[in-house]
Design a protein around this motif. Structure first.
Motif, PDB file in Angstrom:
ATOM      1  N   SER A  40       0.927  -1.188  -0.069  1.00  0.00           N
ATOM      2  CA  SER A  40       0.239   0.090  -0.098  1.00  0.00           C
ATOM      3  C   SER A  40       0.836   1.271  -0.051  1.00  0.00           C
ATOM      4  O   SER A  40       1.945   1.321   0.767  1.00  0.00           O
ATOM      5  N   TYR A  41       0.312   2.232  -0.856  1.00  0.00           N
ATOM      6  CA  TYR A  41       1.245   3.387  -0.771  1.00  0.00           C
ATOM      7  C   TYR A  41       0.653   4.391   0.338  1.00  0.00           C
ATOM      8  O   TYR A  41      -0.710   4.392   0.401  1.00  0.00           O
ATOM      9  N   LEU A  42       1.296   5.178   0.735  1.00  0.00           N
ATOM     10  CA  LEU A  42       0.910   6.360   1.800  1.00  0.00           C
ATOM     11  C   LEU A  42       0.676   7.549   0.811  1.00  0.00           C
ATOM     12  O   LEU A  42       1.367   7.879   0.555  1.00  0.00           O
ATOM     13  N   THR A  43      -0.764   7.675   1.088  1.00  0.00           N
ATOM     14  CA  THR A  43      -1.192   9.045   0.214  1.00  0.00           C
ATOM     15  C   THR A  43      -2.092   9.855   0.961  1.00  0.00           C
ATOM     16  O   THR A  43      -2.182   9.664   2.106  1.00  0.00           O
ATOM     17  N   SER A  44      -2.072  11.044   0.332  1.00  0.00           N
ATOM     18  CA  SER A  44      -3.039  11.992   1.198  1.00  0.00           C
ATOM     19  C   SER A  44      -4.434  12.373   0.462  1.00  0.00           C
ATOM     20  O   SER A  44      -5.251  12.844   0.625  1.00  0.00           O
ATOM     21  N   ALA A  45      -4.711  11.174  -0.525  1.00  0.00           N
ATOM     22  CA  ALA A  45      -5.874  10.981  -1.125  1.00  0.00           C
ATOM     23  C   ALA A  45      -7.035  10.941  -0.163  1.00  0.00           C
ATOM     24  O   ALA A  45      -6.932  10.502   0.956  1.00  0.00           O
ATOM     25  N   ASP A  46      -8.322  11.339  -0.540  1.00  0.00           N
ATOM     26  CA  ASP A  46      -9.859  11.244   0.084  1.00  0.00           C
ATOM     27  C   ASP A  46     -10.139   9.846   0.276  1.00  0.00           C
ATOM     28  O   ASP A  46     -10.654   9.658   1.012  1.00  0.00           O
TER      29      ASP A  46
END
Length: 166
Positions: A40-46
């Motif tokens: 899993s990538y760490l994102t700032s997506a909603d």
């Protein structure tokens, strides 16, 4: 007159060079890719949605599955999972796991899990709204299971990226 044209051309070339030079100095490639932890990538997506791998051998009954996570306000996330079979099966189930990322040890830790099992159907889905702590990444992963009498159980998985709850 010729000198005015030459001066005008030289001025135009100089302005063009300045514009190009300024543009090139402000362009900077972002060579930092998002951090990947256990698939899993760490994102700032909603939100993020995960699907069962397309190259995964799922068997003759299990078609696919998906899971998703989304922010639903301050300190809340919405987690979802579903499993779909190719036809009506004896048992179809989805197990949804919610994980929180711990930066200290660099690992995901399960904070919740819920499931739904349905008999004599081709679809199973479940969702839940969960209160969480702010300032952490959260992800969902799910197990997708189909059982048919006389056949081995078929199972696959899906996983979302991590989303930051600020």
């Amino acid at each position: 007159m010729i000198s005015k044209k030459i001066a005008s051309v030289i001025t135009s070339v100089m302005v063009f060079c300045c514009v190009v030079g300024v543009s090139l100095t402000n362009v900077k490639a972002d060579d930092s890719a998002p951090k990947s932890v256990d698939g899993s990538y760490l994102t700032s997506a909603d939100s993020s949605t995960g699907y069962t791998p397309k190259n995964n051998e799922r068997g003759e009954h299990l078609m696919d599955g998906q899971c998703s996570i989304s922010k639903t306000g301050t300190k809340r996330i919405y987690a979802y999972g579903s499993t779909t079979a190719n036809h009506t099966v004896d048992v179809i189930a989805v197990i949804v796991y919610v994980d929180k990322y711990n930066e200290k040890d660099g690992k995901w830790h399960q904070i919740d899990a819920f499931s739904k099992k349905v008999e004599n159907d081709y679809y199973s889905a479940i969702s839940k709204s969960i209160q969480v702590d702010r300032g952490y990444y959260y992800r969902v992963h799910a197990s997708h299971i189909v059982c048919m009498a006389g056949s081995p159980d078929e199972e696959t998985f899906s996983v979302t990226n991590g989303i930051l709850v600020p």
